[in-house]
Design an enzyme around this catalytic site. Structure first.
Site, PDB file in Angstrom:
ATOM      1  N   THR A  44      87.548  47.554  73.348  1.00 23.64           N
ATOM      2  CA  THR A  44      88.653  48.237  72.683  1.00 23.64           C
ATOM      3  C   THR A  44      88.284  49.689  72.393  1.00 23.64           C
ATOM      4  OG1 THR A  44      87.894  47.644  70.473  1.00 23.64           O
ATOM      5  CG2 THR A  44      89.376  46.113  71.571  1.00 23.64           C
TER       6      THR A  44
ATOM      7  N   THR B 112      81.263  59.258  70.783  1.00 21.83           N
ATOM      8  CA  THR B 112      82.123  58.151  71.207  1.00 21.83           C
ATOM      9  C   THR B 112      81.553  56.882  70.594  1.00 21.83           C
ATOM     10  OG1 THR B 112      80.798  57.918  73.214  1.00 21.83           O
ATOM     11  CG2 THR B 112      82.865  59.130  73.428  1.00 21.83           C
ATOM     12  N   GLY B 113      82.392  55.892  70.447  1.00 25.58           N
ATOM     13  CA  GLY B 113      81.933  54.641  69.857  1.00 25.58           C
ATOM     14  C   GLY B 113      82.745  54.325  68.620  1.00 25.58           C
TER      15      GLY B 113
ATOM     16  N   ARG C 277      95.322  54.191  61.380  1.00 19.82           N
ATOM     17  CA  ARG C 277      93.859  54.317  61.338  1.00 19.82           C
ATOM     18  C   ARG C 277      93.448  55.592  62.091  1.00 19.82           C
ATOM     19  NH1 ARG C 277      89.766  54.790  65.556  1.00 19.82           N
ATOM     20  NH2 ARG C 277      87.828  53.967  64.731  1.00 19.82           N
TER      21      ARG C 277
ATOM     22  N   SER D 230      91.576  54.796  77.458  1.00 18.39           N
ATOM     23  CA  SER D 230      91.037  55.148  76.143  1.00 18.39           C
ATOM     24  C   SER D 230      91.506  56.506  75.648  1.00 18.39           C
ATOM     25  CB  SER D 230      89.509  55.127  76.199  1.00 18.39           C
ATOM     26  OG  SER D 230      89.033  56.147  77.040  1.00 18.39           O
TER      27      SER D 230
ATOM     28  N   THR E 168      91.255  61.048  72.272  1.00 19.08           N
ATOM     29  CA  THR E 168      91.216  59.578  72.330  1.00 19.08           C
ATOM     30  C   THR E 168      92.546  58.963  71.902  1.00 19.08           C
ATOM     31  OG1 THR E 168      89.933  57.649  71.590  1.00 19.08           O
ATOM     32  CG2 THR E 168      90.412  59.285  69.919  1.00 19.08           C
TER      33      THR E 168
HETATM   34  N1  ASP Z   1      85.401  57.047  68.472  1.00 20.52           N
HETATM   35  C1  ASP Z   1      86.697  56.549  68.809  1.00 20.52           C
HETATM   36  C2  ASP Z   1      87.383  56.075  67.572  1.00 20.52           C
HETATM   37  O1  ASP Z   1      86.727  55.483  66.735  1.00 20.52           O
HETATM   38  C3  ASP Z   1      86.708  55.447  69.797  1.00 20.52           C
HETATM   39  C4  ASP Z   1      85.670  55.515  70.862  1.00 20.52           C
HETATM   40  O2  ASP Z   1      85.010  56.492  71.054  1.00 20.52           O
HETATM   41  O3  ASP Z   1      85.467  54.528  71.561  1.00 20.52           O
HETATM   42  O4  ASP Z   1      88.566  56.223  67.473  1.00 20.52           O
END
Ligand code: ASP
Length: 318
Positions: free
Chosen positions: A175, A229-230, A206, A53, A196
């Site tokens: 993902t 995160t998320g 994106r 990730s 990330t």
């Molecule tokens: N927040 C991150 C993003 O949207 C992805 C993640 O934290 O899982 O790129």
């Protein structure tokens, strides 16, 4: 929430930050700054090919290209730096710091970020690994598509452009992934860092919340630090990291500030796959994790602790 009376230094991280947190804490214990600690901690995760990730081994976008996002914020000066959609280079967090320290800007993206990396002597580095490309391919194979070679070639071979937006739609839980680090050093300074590869199979270009100061990262010595995160689109729409810190400024306790930030997210319509997590740390050394889904944890290590520990995130349901 833990540790109102804890002694500095201390660090907080998302669940996947254990090794980075240990490196950051070692630095803080030697008297290092919070800013150096969060950068060093991110670098450990960025360079770990097993973390799919972040950095090397991070999941590619829908075209099979890894695009990195990262940001860093210094709670003492309120200076911040970030990069987004960075291809062909690693060390995204270091580049973000150099944007902060060596340019008049906060966010540099895409080709500009790559140009800056080259100018600063950061070596180009392949971020894809066999494992990450295998996972990337599997998603197409599940849908009966053959992504052999590159999707660009495939798209050219078709009479009309390949509808990438359909392939990039429907993000799934597997993902997601990002690393967050918050640190409080012996001087009482706070810093925050987020790195990330973003959402796997994302539409090219994106940008998530991670490099957006205020959305996925915010830090102010006076009130606290927060990072997310998320599903980044949620934190962008709610301005989550900044709003949690603002709720602290308004006098809410850490738990209440986190709850308010979660309420703002829930109002957007979160689901099991469209979830958001926040970690937060105050100048007094209080820390907590928050989430919109069940079963999430975060890591912390306080001065007296031999190793990082996991703690449950406080959940607010829709
Ligand atoms: N927040 C991150 C993003 O949207 C992805 C993640 O934290 O899982 O790129």
């Amino acid at each position: 929430m833990r540790g109102e009376a804890t002694k500095r230094p201390l660090m907080v991280a998302s669940e996947n930050g254990r090794r980075g947190l240990e490196a950051g804490m070692a630095l803080l214990r030697q008297g290092g700054s919070a800013l150096d600690a969060v950068e060093a901690a991110c670098r450990v995760v960025e360079e770990d090919p097993d973390d799919q990730s972040v950095g090397v081994g991070g999941l590619p976008n829908v075209l099979g290209e890894v695009e990195l996002d990262a940001s860093i914020m210094d709670g003492a000066t309120l200076q911040a730096g970030a990069v987004a959609a960075l291809q062909g280079y690693g060390q995204a967090i270091t580049l973000a710091r150099r944007v902060m320290e060596e340019t008049p800007h906060v966010l540099v993206v895409g080709r500009g970020a790559e140009r800056l990396a080259a100018e600063l002597g950061i070596p180009p580095q392949e971020q894809r690994t066999e494992a990450s490309l295998l996972r990337w391919r599997e998603r197409f194979e599940e849908r009966g598509l053959d992504p052999t070679g590159s999707l660009r070639l495939l798209a050219r071979a078709l009479s009309r452009p390949l509808p990438l937006r359909d392939l990039a739609r429907q993000p799934r839980i597997d993902t997601l992934g990002t690393v967050n680090f918050l640190a409080l050093d012996q001087e009482g300074n706070l810093a925050s860092a987020v790195s990330t590869s973003g959402l796997g199979w994302k539409y090219p270009g994106r940008v998530g919340d991670s490099p957006l100061i205020g959305a996925g990262n915010y830090c102010d010595n006076r009130y606290g630090a927060a990072a997310c995160t998320g599903m980044g689109e949620l934190a962008i729409r709610a301005g989550s990291a900044r709003s949690l810190v603002l709720y602290l400024k308004c006098g809410l306790s850490l738990v209440d500030a986190g709850r308010e930030a979660l309420r703002d997210l829930l109002a957007l319509g979160t689901t099991d796959s469209q979830y958001m997590n926040i970690v937060a740390l105050t100048p007094a050394g209080e820390h907590a994790g928050f989430t919109t889904v069940a079963g999430k944890e975060y890591l912390f290590q306080e001065a007296g602790m031999a190793e990082p520990q996991l703690a449950a995130r406080l959940q607010l349901e829709a």
